[in-house]
Enzyme design. Structure first.
Site, PDB file in Angstrom:
ATOM      1  N   SER A  45      22.824 -36.986  25.982  1.00 33.15           N
ATOM      2  CA  SER A  45      24.047 -36.213  26.092  1.00 33.15           C
ATOM      3  C   SER A  45      24.729 -36.060  24.812  1.00 33.15           C
ATOM      4  CB  SER A  45      24.953 -36.742  27.279  1.00 33.15           C
ATOM      5  OG  SER A  45      25.985 -36.058  27.236  1.00 33.15           O
ATOM      6  N   TYR A  74      30.614 -43.207  31.691  1.00 38.65           N
ATOM      7  CA  TYR A  74      29.353 -42.270  31.451  1.00 38.65           C
ATOM      8  C   TYR A  74      28.791 -42.062  30.214  1.00 38.65           C
ATOM      9  CZ  TYR A  74      26.833 -37.929  31.356  1.00 38.65           C
ATOM     10  OH  TYR A  74      25.810 -36.927  31.166  1.00 38.65           O
TER      11      TYR A  74
END
Length: 223
Positions: free
Chosen positions: A135, A147
């Site tokens: 990501s 996250y």
């Protein structure tokens, strides 16, 4: 003989889009996810080049069994895509939910490791390719983001894995999207990337010549 790709998190979003794009490019695909109904519908759409493999990515044994079934069907495994992952409902450290963190680590970190561990014998036998969903959040600092930290792990481990696989001619690619309009988010993001954008990036990396490795690829929305 057609090549074969194992995909976790394959029932929707980036995983399902990658399955469609890979099949269009002549690959066989093994679709691994917990949602048996969605996998069945996707196999009905894709035909004989797709195999539904219901299972939980946080189980090493279930991933090993699924890959075994896939190899029995198509004869070999050429690539695997550790794509299954989740976000958090409560952002940051102070307001975060420790139980939710534990669930996230089991999927985003251990689940990814289990995919690599389960696939590695077959990939080594076929000079294969490992794809990991990273990501943009795994390359920047976001206030208190657990996250994001899980995706920092993916990028760090992906680089280490690439070095390990290079010893026998294998390749590892981290695909790092910016914001993608998928069921990952509660609200639609119509001005952001589409799952198909990431799917095309994944298949591009897979189809490079054997002497070339796209080790890390960022795909960012222009908006």
């Amino acid at each position: 003989m057609s090549k074969t790709l194992f995909i976790t998190g394959a029932s929707s979003g980036i995983g399902a889009a990658t399955a469609r794009t890979a099949v269009e490019s002549g690959w066989n695909v093994g679709l691994f996810a917990r949602s048996e109904d969605k996998l069945g519908a996707l196999v009905e759409e894709l035909g004989d080049q797709a195999l539904a493999l219901p299972g939980d990515a946080t189980s090493l044994n279930e991933q090993r069994a699924a890959i075994g079934t896939l190899v029995e069907r198509y004869g070999k495994l050429d690539a695997a895509f550790a794509n299954a992952g989740m976000g958090l409902s409560a952002a940051g450290t102070e307001k975060g939910d420790p139980d939710e963190w534990e669930t996230l680590v089991k999927l985003n970190v251990l689940g990814l490791l289990w995919t690599v561990k389960a696939a590695m014998p077959q990939l080594k036998a076929n000079t294969g390719h490992m794809l990991l969903t990273g990501s943009a959040a795994g390359r920047t600092h976001i206030k208190g983001s657990v996250y994001g930290a899980s995706k920092w792990f993916v990028h760090g481990y992906g680089g280490n894995l690439a070095q390990e696989m290079r010893e026998w001619g294998g390749r590892c690619t981290v695909i790092a999207p910016g914001m993608v309009d998928t069921p990952f988010f509660d609200e639609a993001k119509p001005d952001k990337l589409k799952p198909e954008d990431i799917a095309r990036a994944a298949v591009y990396a897979l189809e490079q010549p054997a002497h070339a490795c796209v080790q890390e690829m960022f795909v960012m929305p222009t908006g």
